[in-house]
Design a protein around this motif. Structure first.
Motif, PDB file in Angstrom:
ATOM      1  N   ALA A  95      12.863  56.907  61.379  1.00  0.00           N
ATOM      2  CA  ALA A  95      13.758  57.478  60.462  1.00  0.00           C
ATOM      3  C   ALA A  95      15.314  57.378  60.872  1.00  0.00           C
ATOM      4  CB  ALA A  95      13.257  58.981  60.052  1.00  0.00           C
ATOM      5  N   MET A 152      18.573  54.372  60.808  1.00  0.00           N
ATOM      6  CA  MET A 152      19.374  53.808  59.701  1.00  0.00           C
ATOM      7  C   MET A 152      18.549  53.122  58.539  1.00  0.00           C
ATOM      8  SD  MET A 152      21.053  50.785  58.517  1.00  0.00           S
ATOM      9  CE  MET A 152      20.999  49.873  59.878  1.00  0.00           C
ATOM     10  N   GLY A 154      15.299  52.926  58.348  1.00  0.00           N
ATOM     11  CA  GLY A 154      14.078  53.869  58.023  1.00  0.00           C
ATOM     12  C   GLY A 154      14.633  54.615  56.683  1.00  0.00           C
ATOM     13  N   ASP A 198       9.301  60.290  63.797  1.00  0.00           N
ATOM     14  CA  ASP A 198      10.423  59.779  64.562  1.00  0.00           C
ATOM     15  C   ASP A 198      10.383  60.211  66.026  1.00  0.00           C
ATOM     16  OD1 ASP A 198      13.509  58.249  63.620  1.00  0.00           O
ATOM     17  OD2 ASP A 198      13.734  59.743  65.307  1.00  0.00           O
ATOM     18  N   ARG A 239      14.632  65.208  63.184  1.00  0.00           N
ATOM     19  CA  ARG A 239      15.239  64.396  61.943  1.00  0.00           C
ATOM     20  C   ARG A 239      13.774  63.967  60.993  1.00  0.00           C
ATOM     21  NH1 ARG A 239      18.377  59.531  63.867  1.00  0.00           N
ATOM     22  NH2 ARG A 239      16.607  59.111  65.223  1.00  0.00           N
ATOM     23  N   SER A 242      11.084  51.695  63.571  1.00  0.00           N
ATOM     24  CA  SER A 242      11.526  52.189  64.881  1.00  0.00           C
ATOM     25  C   SER A 242      12.299  51.326  65.577  1.00  0.00           C
ATOM     26  CB  SER A 242      10.391  52.878  65.664  1.00  0.00           C
ATOM     27  OG  SER A 242       9.413  51.703  65.780  1.00  0.00           O
ATOM     28  N   TRP A 243      12.653  51.666  66.737  1.00  0.00           N
ATOM     29  CA  TRP A 243      13.465  50.775  67.825  1.00  0.00           C
ATOM     30  C   TRP A 243      12.624  49.735  68.279  1.00  0.00           C
ATOM     31  CZ3 TRP A 243      13.750  51.624  73.471  1.00  0.00           C
ATOM     32  CH2 TRP A 243      14.580  51.066  73.977  1.00  0.00           C
ATOM     33  N   GLY A 244      13.183  48.350  68.009  1.00  0.00           N
ATOM     34  CA  GLY A 244      12.252  47.138  68.166  1.00  0.00           C
ATOM     35  C   GLY A 244      11.302  47.071  69.357  1.00  0.00           C
ATOM     36  N   HIS A 249       7.724  48.346  68.343  1.00  0.00           N
ATOM     37  CA  HIS A 249       7.128  47.845  67.294  1.00  0.00           C
ATOM     38  C   HIS A 249       5.800  47.268  67.527  1.00  0.00           C
ATOM     39  CE1 HIS A 249      11.274  46.650  64.581  1.00  0.00           C
ATOM     40  NE2 HIS A 249      11.031  47.851  65.201  1.00  0.00           N
ATOM     41  N   GLU A 267       9.653  46.099  60.304  1.00  0.00           N
ATOM     42  CA  GLU A 267      10.983  45.340  60.018  1.00  0.00           C
ATOM     43  C   GLU A 267      11.220  44.705  61.342  1.00  0.00           C
ATOM     44  OE1 GLU A 267      13.658  44.674  58.991  1.00  0.00           O
ATOM     45  OE2 GLU A 267      13.779  45.983  57.206  1.00  0.00           O
ATOM     46  N   PRO A 289      12.712  42.933  64.770  1.00  0.00           N
ATOM     47  CA  PRO A 289      11.570  41.836  65.294  1.00  0.00           C
ATOM     48  C   PRO A 289      10.200  42.370  65.204  1.00  0.00           C
ATOM     49  CG  PRO A 289      12.332  42.857  67.097  1.00  0.00           C
ATOM     50  CD  PRO A 289      13.067  43.691  65.831  1.00  0.00           C
ATOM     51  N   GLY A 330       9.684  42.027  58.181  1.00  0.00           N
ATOM     52  CA  GLY A 330      10.859  42.297  57.263  1.00  0.00           C
ATOM     53  C   GLY A 330      12.034  41.377  57.086  1.00  0.00           C
ATOM     54  N   MET A 369      14.054  39.916  54.899  1.00  0.00           N
ATOM     55  CA  MET A 369      14.135  39.985  53.500  1.00  0.00           C
ATOM     56  C   MET A 369      14.963  39.050  52.688  1.00  0.00           C
ATOM     57  SD  MET A 369      16.770  41.080  55.235  1.00  0.00           S
ATOM     58  CE  MET A 369      18.546  40.961  55.132  1.00  0.00           C
TER      59      MET A 369
HETATM   60  P1  NAP Z   1      18.241  53.045  64.254  1.00  0.00           P
HETATM   61  O1  NAP Z   1      19.056  53.605  63.539  1.00  0.00           O
HETATM   62  O2  NAP Z   1      18.652  53.106  66.024  1.00  0.00           O
HETATM   63  O3  NAP Z   1      17.001  53.814  64.287  1.00  0.00           O
HETATM   64  C1  NAP Z   1      15.622  53.389  64.879  1.00  0.00           C
HETATM   65  C2  NAP Z   1      15.032  54.531  65.586  1.00  0.00           C
HETATM   66  O4  NAP Z   1      14.842  53.949  66.778  1.00  0.00           O
HETATM   67  C3  NAP Z   1      15.490  55.792  65.398  1.00  0.00           C
HETATM   68  O5  NAP Z   1      14.392  56.894  65.476  1.00  0.00           O
HETATM   69  C4  NAP Z   1      16.566  55.923  66.807  1.00  0.00           C
HETATM   70  O6  NAP Z   1      16.512  57.160  67.191  1.00  0.00           O
HETATM   71  C5  NAP Z   1      15.368  55.303  67.583  1.00  0.00           C
HETATM   72  N1  NAP Z   1      16.100  54.422  68.754  1.00  0.00           N
HETATM   73  C6  NAP Z   1      17.323  53.623  68.794  1.00  0.00           C
HETATM   74  N2  NAP Z   1      17.433  53.407  70.070  1.00  0.00           N
HETATM   75  C7  NAP Z   1      16.527  53.876  70.833  1.00  0.00           C
HETATM   76  C8  NAP Z   1      16.440  53.914  72.317  1.00  0.00           C
HETATM   77  N3  NAP Z   1      17.364  53.172  72.825  1.00  0.00           N
HETATM   78  N4  NAP Z   1      15.311  54.369  72.730  1.00  0.00           N
HETATM   79  C9  NAP Z   1      14.645  55.238  71.915  1.00  0.00           C
HETATM   80  N5  NAP Z   1      14.520  55.200  70.448  1.00  0.00           N
HETATM   81  C10 NAP Z   1      15.633  54.622  70.058  1.00  0.00           C
HETATM   82  O7  NAP Z   1      18.168  51.620  64.158  1.00  0.00           O
HETATM   83  P2  NAP Z   1      17.885  50.904  62.705  1.00  0.00           P
HETATM   84  O8  NAP Z   1      19.198  50.148  62.453  1.00  0.00           O
HETATM   85  O9  NAP Z   1      17.385  51.702  61.733  1.00  0.00           O
HETATM   86  O10 NAP Z   1      17.020  49.597  63.004  1.00  0.00           O
HETATM   87  C11 NAP Z   1      15.694  49.768  63.088  1.00  0.00           C
HETATM   88  C12 NAP Z   1      14.890  48.466  63.134  1.00  0.00           C
HETATM   89  O11 NAP Z   1      15.197  47.666  61.884  1.00  0.00           O
HETATM   90  C13 NAP Z   1      15.287  47.459  64.208  1.00  0.00           C
HETATM   91  O12 NAP Z   1      14.329  46.767  64.619  1.00  0.00           O
HETATM   92  C14 NAP Z   1      16.313  46.543  63.408  1.00  0.00           C
HETATM   93  O13 NAP Z   1      16.404  45.239  64.102  1.00  0.00           O
HETATM   94  C15 NAP Z   1      15.649  46.657  62.106  1.00  0.00           C
HETATM   95  N6  NAP Z   1      16.526  46.040  61.115  1.00  0.00           N
HETATM   96  C16 NAP Z   1      16.477  45.118  60.267  1.00  0.00           C
HETATM   97  C17 NAP Z   1      17.387  44.757  59.440  1.00  0.00           C
HETATM   98  C18 NAP Z   1      17.266  43.577  58.256  1.00  0.00           C
HETATM   99  O14 NAP Z   1      18.082  43.140  57.844  1.00  0.00           O
HETATM  100  N7  NAP Z   1      15.947  43.351  57.808  1.00  0.00           N
HETATM  101  C19 NAP Z   1      18.569  45.595  59.315  1.00  0.00           C
HETATM  102  C20 NAP Z   1      18.643  46.842  60.186  1.00  0.00           C
HETATM  103  C21 NAP Z   1      17.661  46.967  60.963  1.00  0.00           C
HETATM  104  P3  NAP Z   1      18.105  57.571  67.443  1.00  0.00           P
HETATM  105  O15 NAP Z   1      19.035  57.261  66.159  1.00  0.00           O
HETATM  106  O16 NAP Z   1      17.977  58.867  68.114  1.00  0.00           O
HETATM  107  O17 NAP Z   1      18.798  56.625  68.445  1.00  0.00           O
END
Ligand code: NAP
Length: 339
Positions: free
Chosen positions: A10, A12, A14, A35, A40, A72-74, A77, A94, A96, A122, A124
């Protein structure tokens, strides 16, 4: 029927997809959220009338989860997607699909063993109205056989944590997927050239980068990735064929004439540029789950291919800007390979 979706992650994107599934897409309901930050997950679940669950395995096993969304974090996945396949549940992951080609292949193999497609990745852009029009023109033969593609992917700026390899892994990966789809062709080599770096960002970052790809049919693609271009979020794609060229339309914007000038605003954010594409992506994914059919969007194989091509691109960057051959395993029958 309402498709009950469980969301893993959950952060950004998510949160944005939970809003989409709750407020935009008909026939879907978020029933479970997990999450790494349980607080959260709980807050998010309360907001949308879902349950917060402790982790991915619990969410995937839940009786009130028909389909799984992985945001979630890549590096997490692969595990979640493999668990969803083992449970026989459709999963939209999402990008990768996984952070290594080996893990992507494990997913492809698991899906082949299961016997039907469950996984969608994902990417898009395939749902963007402009790219779909462009594909219609190419498939219709209006400009003849494609010979060259000129692309640009520009962001106004990127956060401090962005490093040079991310130009391929996080940024160009979208072009890599959409160009394979647009051309119906495979990328077989990648090369990166680094021009003079912009002084508007940290010294260690190689920005801009010019990426050169060649397809199996001999189409040459040049892609400028410039993630600190300052002026806006700007996506360009122009295909030159034997009898004409076709260009991705810019988003509609009001033309303004004032003070002796004319122009229009340039978008600043990828979420604005591709918001409608995300909505369409989710509508079509939910419709495929509701119909009980296989997903029609980017497959586990597409996720694997994008990762292998991205790896080759990064290797070129890191090893003196030489062309690097893309080394892909044979495509399985489930994904259009030989039976
Ligand atoms: P995010 O805001 O960092 O959230 C992802 C989740 O992973 C959160 O729960 C976050 O928790 C956790 N997380 C982040 N860094 C971590 C770490 N180092 N260790 C453990 N947990 C961690 O990421 P996001 O931007 O939503 O991206 C999530 C996925 O979507 C990624 O794979 C990204 O490549 C993909 N994405 C795709 C697109 C698209 O255009 N299709 C756009 C954006 C994102 P915390 O917030 O507590 O760190």
């Amino acid at each position: 029927m309402t498709v009950r979706v469980g969301v893993i992650g959950a952060g950004m994107i998510g949160q944005d997809h939970i809003r989409r599934l709750t407020d935009v897409v008909a026939g879907a309901q978020v029933t479970a959220v997990t999450d790494i930050d349980s607080g959260r997950a709980a807050e998010t679940a309360v907001r949308v009338g879902a349950r917060a669950l402790p982790d991915g395995p619990a969410l995937i096993a839940a009786d009130d989860v028909d389909a799984v969304l992985v945001t979630s974090w890549g590096p997490t996945h692969a595990e979640h997607v493999l668990n969803a396949i083992a449970a026989g549940k459709p999963v939209l992951c999402e990008k990768p699909l996984a952070t290594t080609a080996e893990d992507c292949l494990r997913i492809v193999d698991a899906e082949c063993s299961y016997g039907r497609r469950l996984v969608q990745v994902g990417f898009m852009r395939r749902y963007d109205a402009g790219y779909r029009q462009l594909k219609g023109v190419l498939d219709g033969g209006t400009i003849g056989t494609p010979l060259m593609v000129h692309c640009a992917h520009r962001n106004p700026t990127v956060p401090d944590a962005y490093h040079s390899a991310m130009a391929a892994q996080d940024t160009a990966v979208h072009e890599i997927d959409v160009l394979r789809w647009l051309l119906g062709d495979e990328i077989v080599s990648a090369q990166v050239i680094t021009p003079r770096a912009t002084s508007r960002r940290f010294e260690h970052l190689k920005d801009p980068q010019i990426m050169l790809f060649e397809t199996a049919q001999g189409v040459r693609i040049d892609l400028e990735v410039f993630v600190n271009c300052q002026y806006g979020y700007d996506i360009q794609c122009e295909t030159v064929g034997e009898t004409g060229l076709a260009r991705l339309p810019d988003p509609a914007a009001v033309g303004i004439r004032t003070a002796g000038q004319h122009g229009s605003a340039v978008l600043q954010d990828w979420k604005d540029r591709f918001g409608d594409a995300f909505d369409t992506e989710f509508r079509e994914w939910i419709a495929s789950v509701e119909a009980g059919g296989e997903p029609t969007g980017p497959s586990a194989w597409d996720g694997y291919a994008a990762t292998v091509i991205t790896d080759a691109t990064v290797r070129s960057l890191e090893s003196g800007q030489q062309p690097v051959t893309v080394d892909m395993k044979p495509r399985p029958a489930l994904h259009g390979g030989p039976a």
